[in-house]
Structure formats: structure tokens, C-alpha cells
Design a protein around this motif. Structure first.
Motif, mmCIF file in Angstrom:
data_model
loop_
_atom_site.group_PDB
_atom_site.id
_atom_site.type_symbol
_atom_site.label_atom_id
_atom_site.label_comp_id
_atom_site.label_asym_id
_atom_site.label_seq_id
_atom_site.Cartn_x
_atom_site.Cartn_y
_atom_site.Cartn_z
ATOM 1 N N VAL A 40 0.845 -1.192 0.000
ATOM 2 C CA VAL A 40 0.000 0.000 0.000
ATOM 3 C C VAL A 40 0.881 1.243 0.000
ATOM 4 N N LEU A 41 0.591 2.129 -0.948
ATOM 5 C CA LEU A 41 1.341 3.381 -1.054
ATOM 6 C C LEU A 41 0.506 4.485 -0.406
ATOM 7 N N ASP A 42 1.077 5.143 0.568
ATOM 8 C CA ASP A 42 0.294 6.071 1.385
ATOM 9 C C ASP A 42 0.410 7.528 0.925
ATOM 10 N N GLY A 43 0.937 7.742 -0.267
ATOM 11 C CA GLY A 43 1.108 9.113 -0.745
ATOM 12 C C GLY A 43 0.119 9.476 -1.834
ATOM 13 N N PRO A 44 0.412 10.560 -2.569
ATOM 14 C CA PRO A 44 -0.497 11.002 -3.628
ATOM 15 C C PRO A 44 -0.668 9.949 -4.719
ATOM 16 N N ALA A 45 -1.886 9.859 -5.242
ATOM 17 C CA ALA A 45 -2.192 9.000 -6.394
ATOM 18 C C ALA A 45 -3.004 9.834 -7.366
ATOM 19 N N VAL A 46 -2.562 9.889 -8.614
ATOM 20 C CA VAL A 46 -3.220 10.747 -9.602
ATOM 21 C C VAL A 46 -3.410 9.975 -10.912
ATOM 22 N N ALA A 47 -4.276 10.497 -11.751
ATOM 23 C CA ALA A 47 -4.503 9.902 -13.074
ATOM 24 C C ALA A 47 -4.794 11.019 -14.061
ATOM 25 N N LEU A 48 -4.474 10.782 -15.318
ATOM 26 C CA LEU A 48 -4.855 11.723 -16.362
ATOM 27 C C LEU A 48 -5.227 10.967 -17.618
ATOM 28 N N ARG A 49 -6.128 11.564 -18.397
ATOM 29 C CA ARG A 49 -6.540 10.978 -19.664
ATOM 30 C C ARG A 49 -5.870 11.721 -20.805
#
Lengths: 152, 147
Positions: A40-49
Motif C-alpha cells: 500500500v502506497l500512502d502518498g499522492p495518487a493521480v490519473a490523467l486521460r
């Protein structure tokens, strides 16, 4: 647009694109990690299209300590959690642009602004890659889409 | 000789990074102006002169391509040099921006010296900050600068 890569090949391209960005713009050393599923990564998670010759998405997640280190390297000084989130978003933007430019040098793509998206929401299809970044981890997911379905 | 620089990017993080890179590279900057998109940049440039604009491509409201096109047809801003800073390394995009009138193009990721070299090339200055062709004891100010 050549999307004739299998998930393993695309994962390698994804790692290469991320490593180039991290080493050049964030002054961070990287190494590939073979495990497909990170802890489990406890930092920011982002996505872009992205849109254009092909559509798809890139997602990226890291741990909090790595995000803070990347922000400090990027800015040249310590940064807060909000700034770390912004820097991780910019990292995702650069990795996606770098990857697409190497996959197809003749087509034009438009990248949407990155938005927060938990890694738990990443689809099962597509390519995944995990990188060691200094002493932390960075997880990536990439997929092309065709008519709403994964094309990778 | 110091140059006034505008950085146009919807990412505050990227604006801050570009500014830092320019500073670290040793390029002499007088003032930094920042804008979050092309519309904001044009609004500022109606009242503020800069020597060079560095812009991203993908931005809300007015993107980098529209900004370059608008500058090239503007009465007073047609000659302001523009350097595009983008993740897009495709030949197609480079050619399109060049056709629109951008003088420089830097692909992210980039090293600080790459950005500095492109700024110097576009502005026509030597690494010492002198205008190309100028004698070392000839300084000058912005009013004497021409393209």
C-alpha cells in the motif's frame, strides 16, 4: 498510432519513460522492481486521460516520503503536502507525454489535467510498472482505450 | 544585461520549476511574470513588456498554440519571441508550433543547460549575456533590443 505492444513491453516503456523524467527533472535515481503489486502506497495518487491519435489514461501513485522527496528536489526546497500533490501531478503529466512521444513521433495528443484517483481504482487491464525511486516506490498504470474498452 | 521573462503554464509547480531552472542556469533575468493560461498571458502582456515568453501547450481556456497564434497577429506583440516547453516531443507538434510562429521548443524532461541554451539561441545572446555580434564593452538596455 501503434498500440501493438503487449502489457509486458508496455510496462518496460512505461518504466523507461518514468525513469528518464525522474532522473532528469527530479534528480532521483531509479531501479526497476519486479513485483507487479506494490505494498500500500500512502502518498499522492493521480490519473490523467489523453486524447488524439489514441485515447487512454496514465495513473501514478507513490508513498508520502517519496512524494515529499520529489517535491523537495523539484522545487529545490522543502514542500508541504499540497505542493507534493502538485509535483506528483506534474510528474504524471511528464511521464505520459514522454511515453506517448516515444510511442508515436508523428501524432499529436492532448493531455487532460491530472486529478486525484486512488490506486485501488486502477483497472485490471493495461500495463503496470513499479519503480524503486531512491528508497521509496512509484507505481504506474497505463492503458489505451477503444470504445470505452481497454485496447492493451 | 537582464531580460524580462514570462512563464505560462497551468501548473504552479511547473512555473516554479522553470523559474528555478532559469535562476540556477545563471541566465540574467530582470523580472518574472507568470500566467496560468494563454488568456491570462495576453491580458498581462497588454500592459507589461517581456523579452521572451515560455509557454506550455495543454492549458485550459487558451492553450499554447492559440497563444502563439494570437501573439503573432497582435499589433504590439507580434515580435515577442516564444519558446514552447512541453512534454510533447513529436515532430508533428514541433512543426505545427514552428508554423504558428514559435521560435524555440524545449521538450520535458530537460536539463537546465538545455533550457538556458534555447533561451540564449532565441534571444540571440551569448552565454556571457551579450547580444550576438556585440562588443564585450557594449551593454544596452531593453529599448535597444530588436529582433
Amino acid at each position: 498510432m501503434n498500440s501493438a505492444f503487449d502489457a509486458g513491453q508496455m510496462a518496460g516503456r512505461l518504466r523507461d519513460a518514468a525513469s528518464q523524467v525522474l532522473e532528469t527533472m527530479f534528480f532521483a535515481g531509479t531501479a526497476p522492481v519486479e513485483e507487479a503489486s506494490p505494498a500500500v502506497l500512502d502518498g499522492p495518487a493521480v490519473a490523467l486521460r489523453f486524447h488524439g491519435a489514441a485515447t487512454g489514461s496514465l495513473s501514478l501513485a507513490t508513498d508520502a516520503a517519496t512524494a515529499a522527496m520529489l517535491a523537495e528536489n523539484f522545487y529545490g526546497m522543502g514542500a508541504g503536502a499540497d505542493e507534493a500533490q502538485n509535483v506528483v501531478s506534474e510528474l504524471a503529466n511528464m511521464v505520459c507525454g514522454n511515453l506517448l512521444s516515444h510511442l508515436d513521433t508523428q501524432s499529436i495528443f492532448c493531455l487532460d489535467a491530472p486529478h486525484p484517483e486512488p490506486a485501488e481504482d486502477w483497472p485490471l487491464s493495461g500495463a503496470r510498472a513499479l519503480l524503486q525511486v531512491e528508497s521509496g516506490l512509484l507505481a504506474l498504470h497505463f492503458q489505451f482505450q477503444s470504445n470505452g474498452e481497454s485496447a492493451l | 544585461m537582464a531580460f524580462d521573462v514570462m512563464i505560462v503554464d497551468d501548473s504552479p509547480a511547473m512555473r516554479r520549476f522553470v523559474r528555478r531552472v532559469v535562476e540556477v542556469s545563471g541566465f540574467a533575468v530582470g523580472r518574472y511574470l507568470e500566467a496560468g493560461d494563454g488568456e491570462e498571458a495576453l491580458a498581462q502582456l497588454e500592459h507589461e513588456w517581456v523579452d521572451v515568453v515560455m509557454t506550455d501547450i495543454n492549458m485550459p481556456r487558451m492553450d499554447g498554440e492559440a497563444l502563439v497564434a494570437a501573439l503573432r497577429t497582435h499589433d504590439h506583440l507580434a515580435n515577442v519571441p516564444v519558446i514552447v516547453i512541453s512534454t510533447d516531443a513529436t515532430d508533428a507538434r514541433r512543426q505545427r508550433l514552428e508554423h504558428l510562429g514559435a521560435q524555440g521548443y524545449v521538450t520535458k524532461p530537460f536539463a537546465p543547460e538545455t533550457l538556458r541554451a534555447e533561451i540564449e539561441r532565441v534571444l540571440g545572446v551569448t552565454p556571457e549575456g551579450l547580444m550576438v555580434g556585440a562588443e564585450p564593452d557594449q551593454g544596452g538596455d531593453h529599448d535597444e533590443f530588436s529582433f
